[in-house]
Design a protein around this motif. Structure first.
Motif, PDB file in Angstrom:
ATOM      1  N   SER A  30       0.834  -1.208   0.000  1.00  0.00           N
ATOM      2  CA  SER A  30       0.000   0.000   0.000  1.00  0.00           C
ATOM      3  C   SER A  30       0.869   1.258   0.000  1.00  0.00           C
ATOM      4  O   SER A  30       0.531   2.260  -0.643  1.00  0.00           O
ATOM      5  CB  SER A  30      -0.941  -0.007   1.203  1.00  0.00           C
ATOM      6  OG  SER A  30      -1.788  -1.129   1.133  1.00  0.00           O
ATOM      7  N   ILE A  43      -4.812   2.726   3.047  1.00  0.00           N
ATOM      8  CA  ILE A  43      -4.254   2.942   4.378  1.00  0.00           C
ATOM      9  C   ILE A  43      -3.041   2.025   4.580  1.00  0.00           C
ATOM     10  O   ILE A  43      -2.929   0.973   3.954  1.00  0.00           O
ATOM     11  CB  ILE A  43      -5.307   2.735   5.495  1.00  0.00           C
ATOM     12  CG1 ILE A  43      -5.890   1.313   5.473  1.00  0.00           C
ATOM     13  CG2 ILE A  43      -6.392   3.786   5.383  1.00  0.00           C
ATOM     14  CD1 ILE A  43      -6.686   0.971   6.729  1.00  0.00           C
ATOM     15  N   THR A  51      -4.644  -4.085   4.617  1.00  0.00           N
ATOM     16  CA  THR A  51      -5.536  -3.955   3.459  1.00  0.00           C
ATOM     17  C   THR A  51      -6.472  -5.151   3.383  1.00  0.00           C
ATOM     18  O   THR A  51      -6.035  -6.294   3.498  1.00  0.00           O
ATOM     19  CB  THR A  51      -4.707  -3.858   2.156  1.00  0.00           C
ATOM     20  OG1 THR A  51      -3.780  -2.795   2.302  1.00  0.00           O
ATOM     21  CG2 THR A  51      -5.599  -3.612   0.946  1.00  0.00           C
ATOM     22  N   ASP A  70      -3.958  -2.519  -5.695  1.00  0.00           N
ATOM     23  CA  ASP A  70      -3.385  -2.931  -4.405  1.00  0.00           C
ATOM     24  C   ASP A  70      -4.243  -4.074  -3.878  1.00  0.00           C
ATOM     25  O   ASP A  70      -5.468  -4.064  -4.022  1.00  0.00           O
ATOM     26  CB  ASP A  70      -3.420  -1.757  -3.417  1.00  0.00           C
ATOM     27  CG  ASP A  70      -2.725  -2.081  -2.102  1.00  0.00           C
ATOM     28  OD1 ASP A  70      -1.967  -3.062  -2.051  1.00  0.00           O
ATOM     29  OD2 ASP A  70      -2.948  -1.340  -1.120  1.00  0.00           O
TER      30      ASP A  70
HETATM   31 MG    MG Z   1      -1.824  -2.925   2.350  1.00  0.00          MG
END
Ligand code: MG
Ligand code: GTP
Length: 306
Positions: A30, A43, A51, A70
């Protein structure tokens, strides 16, 4: 030289494509997507399994558009939530033009498990070695690369530090040839396909991850209950619900004299204010929902799953 090939040389074709970012939890996926697109859309936290969704980050340049995906850190989790989010990462491997396999230190069993997924598909995979700022010499980078040689036919090896933005330009340039010729899929200013509401719940969850330990971060889900413009006070009134599994977790979140939940609320509000350039009035509620991580209907209600 024919006239038409001269024209091709002068007008570079536009390129666009999808790039999945996968890897074990906590390797910095991330952080990498945020740095590549230049905005916090996912985040980040020192806790593994931060995540939980498939998050799209869009980088638009004059000659190309890269759509990064992501994904949750891949690992063999026991509960249904973990299996669901692992499946999200696995399914992101197909239907992309390129995969960035992010690792930090030497290959472990989690990495071997992920490499097995690559074997069944044709998409090219870059090995991205992150957190090189934590290494003291170049030979340590070589050692990491060596530990991966022979395990898979990677398309290239890219040492980086996402946090310090080291070699990110080089990585971006190397991605361009892998993008097929294609249109600009998303408007130039768009950075992510997440709604305001989704981002808000994630910002709140991030603050919870920072202020709680052990099993609490994993037992928490956040949903926005209501969001209303207050015309009189010129504020956006947001009411969010934090779901936990047990009364003890609720107590931990509330903290002594309610100090912890207050801190979480203040920090989340400040970030939401800044991000959406709106004055937000944020109210947080906590509710216990026993074993929600193993109930398909709860998972769906709390926004998990495809
Ligand atoms: Mg992540
Ligand atoms: N030293 C160092 N730390 C980094 C770097 N990139 C990320 N981190 C840290 O690593 C931790 C995990 O970062 P995330 O970006 O949340 O990792 P992730 O791979 O998305 O984790 P999951 O979502 O749980 O799979 C955070 O504390 C980051 O600050 C880096 O280049 N160097």
């Amino acid at each position: 030289m024919h006239l038409c090939s001269m024209k091709n040389l002068m007008n570079k074709p536009y390129r666009s494509g999808f790039i999945a970012i996968v890897g074990r939890p906590n390797v910095g996926k991330s952080t990498l997507i945020n740095q590549l697109i230049g905005e916090k859309i996912a985040i980040m936290s020192p806790k593994p399994q931060t995540t939980r969704h498939r998050i799209t980050g869009i980088l638009t340049k004059k000659d190309y558009q890269m759509i990064f995906v992501d994904t949750p850190g891949m690992h063999k989790g026991k509960d249904l939530l973990n299996q669901t989010i692992d499946q999200i990462a696995v399914s992101s491997l197909s239907d992309v033009d390129l995969v960035l396999f992010v690792v930090d230190h030497k290959k472990g069993s989690a990495e071997e498990h992920i490499i097995e997924y690559f074997k069944g598909q044709k998409t090219p995979v870059f090995l991205v070695i992150n957190k090189i700022d934590e290494l003291s010499s170049k030979s340590e980078i070589d050692e990491i690369i060596m530990s991966y040689l022979g395990s898979y036919d990677f398309e290239g090896y890219y040492p980086i530090s996402a946090k310090n933005q080291t070699y990110l330009n080089r990585l971006e340039e190397s991605l361009v040839p892998y993008l097929p010729e294609g249109p600009q899929f998303y408007p130039t200013k768009m950075r992510s396909d997440q709604s305001e509401e989704q981002l808000m719940t994630e910002f709140i969850r991030e603050r919870i991850l920072f202020h709680t330990e052990q099993e609490v971060p994993h037992a928490v889900a956040v949903i926005i209950e209501s969001m209303e413009e207050n015309k009189e006070l010129k504020t956006l009134d947001v009411s969010a619900l934090i779901i936990v599994e047990r009364a003890t977790q609720k107590q931990i979140l509330i903290g002594k004299n309610g100090e912890k939940i207050k801190k979480i609320g203040t920090e989340a509000r400040l970030e939401i204010n800044e991000r959406f350039s709106k004055k937000v009035h944020l109210t947080l509620w906590i509710k216990i929902k026993k074993d929600w991580r193993n109930r398909p209907s709860d998972l769906k209600a709390f926004g998990y799953g495809e």
